[in-house]
Structures are given as C-alpha cells and as structure tokens.
Design an enzyme around this catalytic site. Structure first.
Site: not given
Ligand code: PNW
Length: 489
Positions: A84, A129, A174, A315, A386
């Site tokens: 992706r 993105h 996101e 995450y 992700e």
């Molecule tokens: C992602 N949370 O965002 C992004 O899509 C990536 O580009 C980025 O590199 C990756 O996280 C790592 O940080 C996030 O709610 C969105 O905890 C939400 C959260 C964390 C990361």
C-alpha cells in the site's frame, strides 16, 4: 477482560492477505524534481523546520523516487501479497488541477506499479496521505467546500491513468489526523491551531469528498473484484473505571464515530453525541449556530455506505475519564471540551521503546476495538491498513517482533469471535520520515541508513519474522529467526 495469551501456533484464515504500507511524502524524496510542486509538508519543513525533530525534512527521505526497484525487491524478499503506497498530488498535478498532468510522475508510478505486478504483488493505492498541494492550502485546504470538486478531479486522473492495473483503493488516510492534528491542533501540517471549529468543517468536506470519489469510481471505473474505501485511525479508549464508561463511549464517538458513523451506521450523519454536545455548547458560548456544520439530507445519503470495507489503522490505547469539575481543563471552545472527556496513558504502561511519547503496547485494546467495530457497524469487512511500532535505530528489534506477535494474536482472537478481518498491513516496509518525529522514530521492517546517499536498506529481525509468518501463514509466538542466513527472495 480479554485473553491474548495463547501459545500454540495459530493459523490465519484461508485467503487472508498480508502486506506493508508507506506514504508518498514519507518515502519518495525528490521534493522539487521533474516538475513536482510544493505541498504543505514541503512548506512546513522549509519554513518552520525545527518544529520537526532535528529540523528534519522529507526532501530526500528514502529516495524511493529513485529506489523503487530495491523497494519492490524487499517486497519480494518478504513475500508480500500487496503493498500500500500513496500518490503525491503535487507531483502528479503540479498546478493542483487537471490542466497539466506531469508525465514524469506518471512514469514513476507506472514503473512502481508494473514492477510490483511483474512479481505478483498487488499494488494498493492511497489517493491522499496528507501531502496537500500548498496552493490548495492557500485556498483554505479542507475547510473549503470546493475541495470536493478538486479532489474528485485529481482522483479521476488517477483512475484514468492507473485504474487498468489497480484493484484496491483508499480514498483518504486518517481524516481524523488530517483535521484534528492539522487544523484544530499543531502536530501536523498545516499547523492551524483553530480548535472547536476548523476540524469540523474539514471533517465534513473530507467525508463528502470521499463519498463523491467512491461513487464516481463505482459508476465509471469499477472492474470486477475491485474494492474502494476509506482508512480511519483509532486508538482504543478504555474507561478508567466503571464510572467513566460513558466518557469513553463519548470519546469513541468523537474520534472514530465522527467518521465511521456517517459511513458505516444504518442512519448515517454525525453521531448524536456530537450533534448534541456541540449544539448546546455553541449556544452557551454565544455562537448563532452550531459549530458543527450540518449535512444536507442528500449528503447523508451519499456518504452512507460509501466504503466497501472498514480500513483501520491502529497503534495504541488510552484511558479516559470525565472531568467536569475542573473548569477550563480544555480550552473552550475546543474539540476535547466538546467531547467532555480526558485521555491519558498511565506512566507505567510499556512503551514500544524507551522514551516513546505515545505508542504504549496494549494488544488487548486492539481486540476490544475490533469487537466494538463488529458490534457498532454491523460486522463490516475490515482491512487493517496500518499497525506497527517504533524503535530506535538498530537491526535487533526484539520489541517490534513481540509487538507484532501480541497484536496479531489479539487480531486472531477477534477473528475467532466473528470479526471479518480480511487483510493486515504492517507499518512500515522501511524506516521513513515520521512527521514531527523526523527520522528519530523508526517504524521499518527494514532499517534505512540516512547517512549515505543511497539510503541503503537492511532487514531487521522483524523482517525475518514477517517473512516467516507470511510463508507459514501461522503465528508462532515462540519463533526465533536465524539471522545468519541472508534474506533471499
Ligand atoms: C499513522 N493513534 O497515524 C500514519 O498514517 C502514518 O503516516 C504514520 O507514520 C504512523 O501513524 C506512525 O505514527 C496515526 O490514534 C494515527 O494512536 C493515529 C494514531 C497513531 C498514528
């Protein structure tokens, strides 16, 4: 509470697919090459460089604009089913509009897609993105309702150029991070800091833009077996105690529900708690109307159901409590004042590496989140778009291996209880420009050496783990890779 401690090897369902992800600004580099124009991350990193750790920029990043063959070689080493990646709007359409298509950009994305297809790796494309052309930001960015047409035009070009070979599309990565962090807050470009207002207009325009593009694709471009949908991010929000169950539910509706309810619920539209809280607070604050913009009835219908799957980036987990007694804890008006709840992570929760600011390792939160999505939104097909964690530089990333093991186990728990999870995407294929953390936070299965022009990529222990997972389609939490054997295709 939720079990994740199972020690026998566990098979993934038949047909389950694995991949990795990246994003254009985080890996491509070549920021001013071959006609690419300026985007909001170029502008931020050049004009306020030191809001980013070490004053890092994505000017060169992983140089994937030149290294795409090595990137595909790594995908083959891992045995990925799919990869992706995202398209850079300001590279493809340097004026932001379709009056000039950048042939060099088309050439680059064609090369990348064709190289993947040559080895049976499915290209999955994210249309947006986070790297908005600066010109469109100057026109108000996602708070401008004209973005709906501009985004639709941009996507039409992409579908015409690459739609013959791409079957899986993600409209927007996101929206919550785009609108909350970029418009309400100051932790992503464009860094506006206008909370309680800008994020809601951004959200509405993003949702309508997404839905327009979804319907355009279905009506004009869809091939058999294609899927197109949105990618939402969500941390799990756990009530601090029984007393705070409603606060956690409210936060869930404000964070994930803001985007998921309009698309995946039976009724569509914003979650009720958002409409109610923001209307009553706005009135009390002296606004003449709610700070939350309304959808027209046509817009509610257009947005409802406009995703073939529930794309989920996950995450970590936070605790939630209601604190109405401390006046002004959150500035007013603001998003979290509207939500009426406070989020935090206990100091004794384990981070993915020492010093991490936000990424605590809480696999049971992933299980609970998947259960909640199954119950709240009629068990949609879920794509994990992700999941992953950060480490410091270095090849022996045992903490990443155990993060992946525990989160994959939690996902299997949810699948066994009925969640329809169909694919899993590790973030990320390789280290890359980690937004405000620059090159400090390393998310890669492959390490990237930023001290050399070639940006040499080296497999970490976690790459060996992922390769074996994909080969066996089995999660074995006792797996130990033999790193004396070189990575081979
Ligand atoms: C992602 N949370 O965002 C992004 O899509 C990536 O580009 C980025 O590199 C990756 O996280 C790592 O940080 C996030 O709610 C969105 O905890 C939400 C959260 C964390 C990361």
């Amino acid at each position: 509470s939720v079990k994740t401690e199972r020690h026998e090897p566990r098979k993934f369902p038949d047909g389950f697919r694995f991949g990795t992800a990246t994003a254009s600004y985080q890996v491509e580099g070549a920021w001013n090459v071959d006609g690419k124009s300026e985007n909001i991350w170029d502008r931020l990193s050049h004009t306020q460089p030191c809001v980013i750790n070490n004053c890092d920029t994505g000017d060169v990043a992983d140089n994937s604009y030149y290294n795409y063959k090595r990137d595909v070689e790594m995908m083959r080493e891992l045995g990925l089913d799919f990869y992706r990646f995202s398209i850079s709007w300001s590279r493809l359409l340097p004026t932001s509009f379709p009056d000039h298509i950048n042939r060099e950009a088309v050439h680059y994305y064609n090369n990348l897609i064709d190289e993947m297809l040559k080895y049976n790796i499915e290209p999955m494309v994210t249309l947006y993105h986070w790297d908005l052309p600066q010109k469109l930001q100057d026109l108000g960015g996602w708070t401008n309702p004209n973005m709906v047409d501009w985004f639709t035009d941009y996507c039409r070009n992409i579908f015409e150029l690459f739609g013959d070979r791409v079957k899986t599309w993600f409209t927007i990565n996101e929206p919550r991070e785009v609108c909350y962090q970029g418009y309400a807050g100051m932790s992503k470009a464009p860094n506006l800091n206008i909370s309680g207002y800008a994020e809601y207009h951004c959200a509405k325009n993003l949702l309508v833009s997404h839905a327009k593009v979804y319907h355009m694709y279905k009506n004009e471009f869809n091939k058999e077996g294609d899927t197109i949908g949105i990618v939402l991010s969500s941390r799990w929000c756990e009530p601090e105690s029984e007393k705070h169950v409603q606060a956690a539910e409210d936060i869930f509706q404000f964070e994930l529900g803001q985007y998921a309810h309009p698309i995946f619920s039976n009724t569509g539209d914003w979650p009720a708690v958002m409409k109610n809280n923001i209307a009553s607070k706005s009135a009390a604050q002296g606004f003449y109307r709610s700070r939350l913009p309304e959808f027209t009835p046509d817009e509610v219908e257009m947005v409802k159901g406009s995703s073939d799957f529930f794309g989920l980036n996950h995450y970590t987990t936070n605790l939630v409590y209601r604190n109405e007694s401390v006046e002004g804890y959150h500035a007013s008006p603001s998003y979290y004042d509207d939500a009426n709840a406070i989020l935090y992570q206990p100091a004794d929760w384990v981070g993915s590496y020492p010093g991490t600011t936000w990424l605590k390792v809480v696999p049971w939160g992933f299980h609970k989140l998947l259960n909640k999505i199954r119950e709240e939104y009629n068990n949609p097909p879920v794509y994990i778009t992700e999941n992953g964690c950060a480490t410091n530089p270095g090849i022996m990333d045992d903490s990443r291996v155990s993060y992946y093991m525990s989160y994959l186990a939690a996902m299997l728990d949810a699948i066994e209880e009925g969640s329809d999870v169909q694919l899993y995407t590790a973030w990320s294929l390789m280290d890359n420009f980690e937004w405000y953390f620059g090159y400090d936070d390393r998310f890669g299965l492959y390490e990237v050496d930023y001290s050399v022009e070639e940006r040499t990529r080296t497999p970490r222990k976690s790459a060996y783990f992922y390769k074996d997972l994909l080969r066996t389609r089995t999660l074995d939490v006792h797996y130990e890779p033999d790193m004396s054997i070189p990575m081979e295709i």
